[in-house]
Scaffold this active site. Structure first.
Site, mmCIF file in Angstrom:
data_model
loop_
_atom_site.group_PDB
_atom_site.id
_atom_site.type_symbol
_atom_site.label_atom_id
_atom_site.label_comp_id
_atom_site.label_asym_id
_atom_site.label_seq_id
_atom_site.Cartn_x
_atom_site.Cartn_y
_atom_site.Cartn_z
ATOM 1 N N ARG A 198 45.776 41.774 17.682
ATOM 2 C CA ARG A 198 45.722 42.969 18.941
ATOM 3 C C ARG A 198 46.125 42.184 20.161
ATOM 4 N NH1 ARG A 198 40.737 43.846 16.904
ATOM 5 N NH2 ARG A 198 39.496 42.326 18.043
ATOM 6 N N ASN A 248 35.547 42.512 29.953
ATOM 7 C CA ASN A 248 34.566 41.455 29.799
ATOM 8 C C ASN A 248 33.101 41.540 30.239
ATOM 9 O OD1 ASN A 248 36.802 38.731 28.860
ATOM 10 N ND2 ASN A 248 35.607 40.044 27.387
ATOM 11 N N TRP A 249 33.232 42.306 31.472
ATOM 12 C CA TRP A 249 32.097 42.634 32.358
ATOM 13 C C TRP A 249 30.985 43.271 31.595
ATOM 14 C CZ3 TRP A 249 31.895 39.869 36.737
ATOM 15 C CH2 TRP A 249 32.988 39.999 37.518
ATOM 16 N N THR A 253 39.098 42.721 32.077
ATOM 17 C CA THR A 253 38.390 43.631 32.862
ATOM 18 C C THR A 253 37.251 44.078 31.925
ATOM 19 O OG1 THR A 253 40.189 45.247 32.221
ATOM 20 C CG2 THR A 253 40.203 44.309 34.532
ATOM 21 N N ASP A 263 40.982 33.357 21.808
ATOM 22 C CA ASP A 263 39.891 34.101 21.091
ATOM 23 C C ASP A 263 39.202 33.191 20.032
ATOM 24 O OD1 ASP A 263 38.342 36.437 20.641
ATOM 25 O OD2 ASP A 263 39.649 37.315 19.596
HETATM 26 C C1 FPP Z 1 36.987 34.902 23.945
HETATM 27 O O1 FPP Z 1 36.448 34.202 22.828
HETATM 28 C C2 FPP Z 1 36.934 33.887 24.980
HETATM 29 C C3 FPP Z 1 36.572 34.414 26.396
HETATM 30 C C4 FPP Z 1 36.407 35.580 26.597
HETATM 31 C C5 FPP Z 1 36.560 33.218 27.499
HETATM 32 C C6 FPP Z 1 37.675 32.238 27.391
HETATM 33 C C7 FPP Z 1 37.311 31.372 28.302
HETATM 34 C C8 FPP Z 1 37.552 29.928 28.269
HETATM 35 C C9 FPP Z 1 37.945 29.276 27.118
HETATM 36 C C10 FPP Z 1 37.106 28.993 29.328
HETATM 37 C C11 FPP Z 1 38.368 28.851 30.546
HETATM 38 C C12 FPP Z 1 38.066 28.198 31.631
HETATM 39 C C13 FPP Z 1 38.854 27.996 32.802
HETATM 40 C C14 FPP Z 1 38.478 27.192 33.815
HETATM 41 C C15 FPP Z 1 40.033 28.928 32.985
HETATM 42 P P1 FPP Z 1 35.049 35.298 22.388
HETATM 43 O O2 FPP Z 1 33.719 34.718 23.154
HETATM 44 O O3 FPP Z 1 35.489 36.603 22.475
HETATM 45 O O4 FPP Z 1 34.884 34.982 20.893
HETATM 46 P P2 FPP Z 1 34.409 35.963 19.809
HETATM 47 O O5 FPP Z 1 35.499 36.953 19.516
HETATM 48 O O6 FPP Z 1 34.402 34.806 18.547
HETATM 49 O O7 FPP Z 1 33.071 36.355 20.224
#
Ligand code: FPP
Length: 251
Positions: free
Chosen positions: A205, A79-80, A77, A31
């Site tokens: 969480r 994240n869409w 699920t 995260d």
């Molecule tokens: C959460 O951070 C991160 C994700 C939803 C995506 C994680 C994916 C990667 C690190 C790439 C993985 C690659 C492969 C090939 C498996 P956030 O966007 O929710 O961060 P925030 O809470 O600061 O907004």
């Protein structure tokens, strides 16, 4: 990007860690990509790209340090519901990273699996996922599980459906359903449960991640944002893990 040679350089277990008390299975909620990018005045997508490097480093270290399995939450699920451009970016990123890294992953004997409902993913990504699972299936190294379109509740509902179907077909006596039978229908059926859950960016969480499997996991929350997660942060997480007395409900 880390060069092939650097990525494959062997890194020994840090001296401060007890080699005999390493976890068998680590789960990670990666995260903070968006906040990392925002703090630098960059678009959120750059945070995800930077997060890939942390993931490569973490996988390589876990592999070198003898950890049996690493399971990461790449796309839930839920994240869409993010803006369409971000979802599309993530799908393209998964595909390009997998394409680019598959050779290295094979050289490192990594056994890849994707956990979740893969049906709604773009066709090209799905094909690459199938190829990466099949072509690494007999590898003897670390198990690398990428939770993609994964939700813990949805996984549990899917198990209930599968068990009900088996019962209706007369193949399973409902009275014989116990924890082992139930767990045999989870996406993680072939894995031991995670010993350690790491969550970056300070949120306390579990966000619908591995609801069954994390029952007795030790939880390490760090303020480090995922793109900054490195060998030092992983060592801190493992030191924290090794400081715990695991009682599994006993005294
Ligand atoms: C959460 O951070 C991160 C994700 C939803 C995506 C994680 C994916 C990667 C690190 C790439 C993985 C690659 C492969 C090939 C498996 P956030 O966007 O929710 O961060 P925030 O809470 O600061 O907004």
């Amino acid at each position: 990007m880390i060069s092939t040679d650097k990525a494959r350089e062997f890194c020994p277990i840090p001296k401060e860690l007890d080699h005999k008390r390493m976890p068998d299975h680590i789960a990670v909620i990666m995260d903070g990509n968006g906040r990392w990018a925002k703090a630098k005045g960059l678009p959120r997508t750059i945070g995800h790209t930077a997060g890939v490097e942390s993931l490569k480093t973490t996988l390589h270290l876990c592999s070198n340090w003898g950890i049996g399995a690493l399971t990461v939450y790449a796309f839930s699920t839920e994240n869409w519901s993010r803006p369409c451009e971000e979802v599309n970016f993530l799908m393209t990123l998964f595909e390009s990273v997998l394409q680019r890294e598959l050779t290295n992953l094979k050289l490192e004997e990594v056994k890849i699996n994707f956990l979740g409902d893969l049906d709604p993913l773009p066709t090209a990504l799905k094909e690459l996922i199938i190829e990466s699972i099949e072509s690494t299936a007999s590898n003897k190294g670390i198990h690398f599980n990428v939770c993609t379109n994964y939700g813990g509740r949805r996984e549990l509902v899917r198990v209930a459906q599968k068990l009900a179907e088996r019962s209706v077909r007369g193949e399973l006596d409902p009275l014989l359903i116990d924890e082992n039978v139930f767990a045999s229908e989870l996406f993680t059926a072939s894995e031991v449960d995670p010993d350690l859950l790491i969550r970056t960016s300070g949120e306390k969480r579990i966000s619908n991640f591995l609801l069954w499997q994390l029952a007795y996991a030790e939880i390490h929350v760090t303020d480090v944002l995922w793109p900054d997660f490195d060998a030092v942060a992983l060592t801190q997480a493992l030191l924290d893990y090794q400081s715990r007395r695991r009682r599994f409900g006993g005294v």
